[in-house]
Motif scaffolding. Structure first.
Motif, mmCIF file in Angstrom:
data_model
loop_
_atom_site.group_PDB
_atom_site.id
_atom_site.type_symbol
_atom_site.label_atom_id
_atom_site.label_comp_id
_atom_site.label_asym_id
_atom_site.label_seq_id
_atom_site.Cartn_x
_atom_site.Cartn_y
_atom_site.Cartn_z
ATOM 1 N N ALA A 57 0.832 -1.209 0.000
ATOM 2 C CA ALA A 57 0.000 0.000 0.000
ATOM 3 C C ALA A 57 0.863 1.254 0.000
ATOM 4 O O ALA A 57 0.545 2.243 -0.671
ATOM 5 C CB ALA A 57 -0.927 -0.012 1.218
ATOM 6 N N LEU A 58 1.968 1.237 0.753
ATOM 7 C CA LEU A 58 2.873 2.387 0.782
ATOM 8 C C LEU A 58 3.472 2.629 -0.600
ATOM 9 O O LEU A 58 3.503 3.771 -1.092
ATOM 10 C CB LEU A 58 3.977 2.143 1.810
ATOM 11 N N GLN A 59 3.934 1.571 -1.235
ATOM 12 C CA GLN A 59 4.514 1.707 -2.572
ATOM 13 C C GLN A 59 3.490 2.240 -3.572
ATOM 14 O O GLN A 59 3.799 3.091 -4.404
ATOM 15 C CB GLN A 59 5.060 0.362 -3.043
ATOM 16 N N ARG A 60 2.285 1.727 -3.504
ATOM 17 C CA ARG A 60 1.240 2.147 -4.437
ATOM 18 C C ARG A 60 0.793 3.585 -4.166
ATOM 19 O O ARG A 60 0.554 4.354 -5.099
ATOM 20 C CB ARG A 60 0.043 1.188 -4.351
ATOM 21 N N PHE A 61 0.683 3.937 -2.875
ATOM 22 C CA PHE A 61 0.184 5.266 -2.541
ATOM 23 C C PHE A 61 1.139 6.357 -3.012
ATOM 24 O O PHE A 61 0.695 7.393 -3.522
ATOM 25 C CB PHE A 61 -0.043 5.386 -1.033
ATOM 26 N N VAL A 62 2.448 6.148 -2.850
ATOM 27 C CA VAL A 62 3.392 7.205 -3.221
ATOM 28 C C VAL A 62 3.425 7.424 -4.736
ATOM 29 O O VAL A 62 3.930 8.450 -5.198
ATOM 30 C CB VAL A 62 4.811 6.909 -2.699
ATOM 31 N N GLU A 63 2.877 6.475 -5.496
ATOM 32 C CA GLU A 63 2.803 6.633 -6.950
ATOM 33 C C GLU A 63 1.436 7.125 -7.412
ATOM 34 O O GLU A 63 1.208 7.306 -8.605
ATOM 35 C CB GLU A 63 3.118 5.298 -7.638
ATOM 36 N N SER A 64 0.518 7.359 -6.474
ATOM 37 C CA SER A 64 -0.863 7.700 -6.819
ATOM 38 C C SER A 64 -1.078 9.208 -6.903
ATOM 39 O O SER A 64 -0.253 10.010 -6.441
ATOM 40 C CB SER A 64 -1.817 7.112 -5.780
ATOM 41 N N GLU A 65 -2.212 9.587 -7.458
ATOM 42 C CA GLU A 65 -2.592 10.997 -7.524
ATOM 43 C C GLU A 65 -2.873 11.559 -6.135
ATOM 44 O O GLU A 65 -2.606 12.730 -5.867
ATOM 45 C CB GLU A 65 -3.825 11.160 -8.417
ATOM 46 N N ASP A 66 -3.416 10.716 -5.242
ATOM 47 C CA ASP A 66 -3.714 11.174 -3.884
ATOM 48 C C ASP A 66 -2.460 11.660 -3.164
ATOM 49 O O ASP A 66 -2.519 12.582 -2.342
ATOM 50 C CB ASP A 66 -4.356 10.043 -3.069
ATOM 51 N N CYS A 67 -1.318 11.051 -3.461
ATOM 52 C CA CYS A 67 -0.081 11.417 -2.773
ATOM 53 C C CYS A 67 0.332 12.851 -3.087
ATOM 54 O O CYS A 67 0.910 13.539 -2.237
ATOM 55 C CB CYS A 67 1.028 10.446 -3.154
ATOM 56 N N LYS A 68 0.026 13.307 -4.294
ATOM 57 C CA LYS A 68 0.439 14.650 -4.704
ATOM 58 C C LYS A 68 -0.213 15.736 -3.865
ATOM 59 O O LYS A 68 0.345 16.822 -3.703
ATOM 60 C CB LYS A 68 0.116 14.859 -6.179
ATOM 61 N N ASP A 69 -1.402 15.458 -3.341
ATOM 62 C CA ASP A 69 -2.128 16.449 -2.538
ATOM 63 C C ASP A 69 -2.083 16.154 -1.040
ATOM 64 O O ASP A 69 -2.747 16.822 -0.255
ATOM 65 C CB ASP A 69 -3.589 16.508 -2.994
ATOM 66 N N ALA A 70 -1.298 15.128 -0.644
ATOM 67 C CA ALA A 70 -1.294 14.698 0.751
ATOM 68 C C ALA A 70 -0.681 15.766 1.648
ATOM 69 O O ALA A 70 0.308 16.420 1.296
ATOM 70 C CB ALA A 70 -0.527 13.394 0.894
ATOM 71 N N THR A 71 -1.270 15.942 2.808
ATOM 72 C CA THR A 71 -0.756 16.897 3.800
ATOM 73 C C THR A 71 -0.164 16.184 5.012
ATOM 74 O O THR A 71 0.341 16.843 5.925
ATOM 75 C CB THR A 71 -1.876 17.836 4.270
ATOM 76 N N ARG A 72 -0.230 14.856 5.028
ATOM 77 C CA ARG A 72 0.294 14.087 6.161
ATOM 78 C C ARG A 72 1.271 13.034 5.653
ATOM 79 O O ARG A 72 1.028 12.398 4.630
ATOM 80 C CB ARG A 72 -0.840 13.430 6.949
ATOM 81 N N THR A 73 2.321 12.817 6.384
ATOM 82 C CA THR A 73 3.321 11.814 6.040
ATOM 83 C C THR A 73 2.732 10.417 6.237
ATOM 84 O O THR A 73 2.081 10.153 7.256
ATOM 85 C CB THR A 73 4.568 11.991 6.919
ATOM 86 N N VAL A 74 2.949 9.532 5.265
ATOM 87 C CA VAL A 74 2.492 8.143 5.386
ATOM 88 C C VAL A 74 3.667 7.279 5.813
ATOM 89 O O VAL A 74 4.810 7.516 5.421
ATOM 90 C CB VAL A 74 1.871 7.634 4.074
ATOM 91 N N MET A 75 3.376 6.253 6.621
ATOM 92 C CA MET A 75 4.463 5.501 7.265
ATOM 93 C C MET A 75 4.074 4.049 7.469
ATOM 94 O O MET A 75 2.932 3.730 7.789
ATOM 95 C CB MET A 75 4.782 6.153 8.614
#
Length: 436
Positions: free
Chosen positions: A247-265
């Motif tokens: 999920a981490l790998q997929r999220f950092v490549e997603s459109e949602d990541c570009k607008d994220a305001t919180r660090t994912v871990m």
């Protein structure tokens, strides 16, 4: 957010086979993350401001914490943390583990965690873990080791125990030592392992210590009428580690990541099966150490750091129980999790799980965003539940924590089982959580 369930389960199979111990889990997660553009940081090095903004990970013994700084994150912004654990019930080698009994060579072991002991009988096992080796410079270095199938805990024949089918009881000192040689073989466990070390072999006289465990060598596989089930060792809790990593790998490549305001871990701790109270366990300082250093990299004040913790959520993912068709009385009468019905939201009145009403609402939103079902789990009042890193993290860090996980049958067996679709659902649910 679509995931092909069969491709996902094949990748999980490869992950499990590469990860017989917590040390191998941390190394395999690190290897995969590096291939996705994540960079390793060392705890003993100074960290710059880019530590908080890039994609990084830190390995501490058999634990790993990885994160991706949010593009829109500012001071006091929170974290979305997927918590899991890297260890599984097993048998750990004792000191002076080479044992000679009559003409049999055996391995002296003690029980690690709470395995279903009978499930380990009559299976071909490997020895794996880490060695502390004195290198050429006079320093102690860690070397990983993994053998092929070399050991077996042999059961006593029914002819010599006619009542065994009325109740098998194993003596934990005398009945669990595996056999691994006979006759003229030396029986020197460390001597054998010195030739099995990853990379160059080592001189066994330079081995100063070891953390070694047994693991089943049978490969995972799908089965069932439509290959809908997955059987494997260590699904508790490599199912969660794999889902969180993917999920981490997929999220950092997603459109949602570009607008994220919180660090994912991803925070994958060791030693959950034995209480978590270690330097690499959830009850230890590892997560706090990382968050404090990321706060410093952001230039936060102590108040801003505390605000970031208040704005953070940990999704504690650990496997749970599906209703067992042959033992339905061991489950709650009205809450009966089913296969292929999504991840479990784990609830307990005395906070053995950390989920509360607000956390349940947050997980419902994450699953809705991901487009996946979920189901609740609660224990039969006569069958007290275990616990997870969830309450530990909530207590240790003071952040809202939610307990979830895929449903299994045969938990803590040497070979557990789940539904293929539930693994895909869990991964997508974590992606949904990261986007909140």
């Amino acid at each position: 957010m679509s995931i092909d369930p069969q491709q996902n389960i094949e990748d999980l199979s490869a992950f499990v086979q590469a990860s017989p111990t917590s040390f191998h889990v941390a190394a395999e997660v690190a290897r995969r993350l590096e291939s996705s553009g994540f960079t390793a940081l060392k705890e003993e090095d100074a960290w710059g401001a880019d530590a908080a903004t890039g994609k990084h990970f830190v390995v501490r013994d058999g634990a790993i914490i990885a994160w991706a700084g949010a593009a829109q994150a500012g001071k006091a912004s929170g974290y979305r943390i997927l918590g899991a654990h890297t260890d599984s019930p097993s048998f750990k080698l004792k000191p002076n583990s080479s044992v000679r009994t009559f003409s049999w060579n055996q391995v002296g072991v003690e029980i690690y965690g709470g395995p279903l002991l009978n499930s380990w009988l009559d299976r071909e096992l490997c020895i794996a873990g880490r060695l502390a080796v004195l290198d050429a410079d006079g320093k102690v270095e860690q070397r990983l080791v993994k053998t092929g199938p070399v050991a077996r805990i042999a059961q006593l024949a029914i002819h010599l125990d006619r009542d065994v089918n009325n109740g098998l009881k194993l003596d934990k000192q005398n009945n669990i030592y595996p056999i691994w040689g006979a006759g003229e073989s030396t029986g020197d466990v460390l001597g054998y392992l010195s030739d099995q070390v990853e990379g160059e072999p080592v001189d066994s006289r330079r081995i100063l210590g070891y953390d070694l465990l047994l693991a089943d060598t049978q490969a995972p596989r799908t089965f069932g009428e439509n290959n809908e089930f997955f059987a494997s060792g260590r699904l508790d809790n490599l199912s969660s580690v794999h889902a969180g990593m993917t999920a981490l790998q997929r999220f950092v490549e997603s459109e949602d990541c570009k607008d994220a305001t919180r660090t994912v871990m991803l925070a994958a701790f060791d030693h959950e099966e034995v209480g978590s109270a270690t330097r690499s366990g959830a009850a230890g300082p590892f997560l706090e150490d990382i968050l404090v250093r990321l706060s410093a990299a952001r230039g936060e004040t102590p108040e801003e750091y505390r605000r970031s913790i208040a704005d953070s959520i940990c999704l504690s993912s650990d496997a749970g129980h599906l209703v067992h068709p042959n033992y339905a009385g061991h489950h709650d009468n009205n809450v009966r999790p089913q296969p292929a019905s999504g991840p479990l939201l784990k609830i307990n009145a005395v906070q053995r799980y950390a989920t509360d009403a607000m956390g349940a609402g947050i997980f419902a939103l994450a699953c809705e965003k991901a487009g996946v079902p979920y189901q609740e789990f609660v224990s039969n009042n006569n069958v007290p539940c275990g616990s997870t890193i969830g309450p530990i993290t909530a207590t240790r860090m003071g952040m809202r924590t939610i307990d979830v996980g895929i449903g299994l049958l045969s938990m803590h067996s040497v070979r557990e089982m789940c539904h293929v679709n539930d693994m895909a659902y869990m991964t997508r649910a974590i992606e949904g959580f990261f986007s909140l």
